[in-house]
Design a protein around this motif. Structure first.
Motif, PDB file in Angstrom:
ATOM      1  N   UNK A 141       0.868  -1.174   0.000  1.00  0.00           N
ATOM      2  CA  UNK A 141       0.000   0.000   0.000  1.00  0.00           C
ATOM      3  C   UNK A 141       0.904   1.223   0.000  1.00  0.00           C
ATOM      4  N   UNK A 142       0.384   2.334  -0.522  1.00  0.00           N
ATOM      5  CA  UNK A 142       1.232   3.514  -0.636  1.00  0.00           C
ATOM      6  C   UNK A 142       0.427   4.795  -0.465  1.00  0.00           C
ATOM      7  N   UNK A 143       1.153   5.866  -0.159  1.00  0.00           N
ATOM      8  CA  UNK A 143       0.583   7.206  -0.101  1.00  0.00           C
ATOM      9  C   UNK A 143       1.204   8.028  -1.216  1.00  0.00           C
ATOM     10  N   UNK A 154      -3.279   4.157  -2.219  1.00  0.00           N
ATOM     11  CA  UNK A 154      -3.544   3.098  -3.186  1.00  0.00           C
ATOM     12  C   UNK A 154      -2.814   1.829  -2.809  1.00  0.00           C
ATOM     13  N   UNK A 155      -2.899   0.864  -3.692  1.00  0.00           N
ATOM     14  CA  UNK A 155      -2.233  -0.421  -3.485  1.00  0.00           C
ATOM     15  C   UNK A 155      -1.678  -0.904  -4.808  1.00  0.00           C
ATOM     16  N   UNK A 156      -0.583  -1.623  -4.731  1.00  0.00           N
ATOM     17  CA  UNK A 156       0.032  -2.163  -5.927  1.00  0.00           C
ATOM     18  C   UNK A 156       0.410  -3.616  -5.733  1.00  0.00           C
ATOM     19  N   UNK A 157       0.534  -4.312  -6.840  1.00  0.00           N
ATOM     20  CA  UNK A 157       0.960  -5.712  -6.811  1.00  0.00           C
ATOM     21  C   UNK A 157       1.923  -5.923  -7.969  1.00  0.00           C
ATOM     22  N   UNK A 158       3.139  -6.336  -7.635  1.00  0.00           N
ATOM     23  CA  UNK A 158       4.181  -6.523  -8.634  1.00  0.00           C
ATOM     24  C   UNK A 158       4.580  -7.993  -8.673  1.00  0.00           C
ATOM     25  N   UNK A 159       4.747  -8.513  -9.880  1.00  0.00           N
ATOM     26  CA  UNK A 159       5.094  -9.925 -10.065  1.00  0.00           C
ATOM     27  C   UNK A 159       6.532 -10.037 -10.589  1.00  0.00           C
TER      28      UNK A 159
END
Length: 206
Positions: A141-143, A154-159
């Protein structure tokens, strides 16, 4: 985001250092070199834990054994907003040039992102290995702060595929009802860039 791993590292070194100092100042004497060595064993182990967490897990054969991909470094790529995102018609629908600065130890991962319009930093993060495969998912999650000083989260997902990936793909979503895809490639292992201008200059011609 303050790293829990860093807090553990500092605490381990301080406590073990105080332990050794107290023994020394108290004039503790033990018979034999082995017994004397045992007195300082906690200090040695604490230092080894810190060294492993920050550096050792990335070296030689060790990096082939430990279940962690190496993600630290400067990454350059793009964000592509998805259809249906709540972006004004005059807004930036991308692709948006983006730079990711990932700082990593064995037990922690933090990410900062810079675009021409905003910057963000992770607040929570987790790195997981897919069962039965040498692939990993980094969720966070990030600001985010735009140049107009408005904020959103928000939120991110990295593969990541493999333990030394050179390219990452993923998705992001925000509380402004926007979402999209991201794709970045590794530039180098540097992590000392503190602004969009700095990272753009660093990545120029790379």
């Amino acid at each position: 985001m303050k790293s829990p791993a860093r807090t553990v590292q500092v605490t381990a070194v301080v406590v073990s250092g105080l332990y050794a100092a107290v023994l020394f100042l108290a004039g503790v004497q033990l018979q034999g070199g082995i017994k004397q060595g045992l007195v300082y064993l906690p200090s040695v182990l604490a230092v080894l834990v810190v060294v492993f967490d920050k550096w050792l897990w990335k070296w030689g054969m060790i990096k082939k054994i430990v279940p962690r991909p190496r993600l630290d470094g400067t990454w350059k790529g793009t964000l592509v907003p998805a259809e249906g995102s709540h972006i004004p018609e005059t807004g930036n629908w991308g692709p948006i040039a983006a730079y990711f600065i990932i700082e990593q130890s064995f037990w922690s991962v933090n990410v900062r992102m810079f675009t021409g319009e905003s910057s963000s930093h992770s607040r929570t993060a987790i790195l997981e290995k897919a069962p039965g495969a040498d692939t990993y998912t980094f969720s966070y999650t990030y600001e985010n702060v735009t140049h107009g000083s408005s904020r959103h989260i928000g939120a991110g997902e990295i593969h990541a595929a493999g333990r030394r990936p050179r390219r990452l793909e993923g998705q992001y979503i925000t509380d402004r009802f926007t979402k999209g895809d991201l794709e970045v490639r590794l530039v180098d292992r540097g992590v000392g860039h503190g602004s969009y201008a700095e990272v753009v200059e660093h990545c120029k011609d790379k």
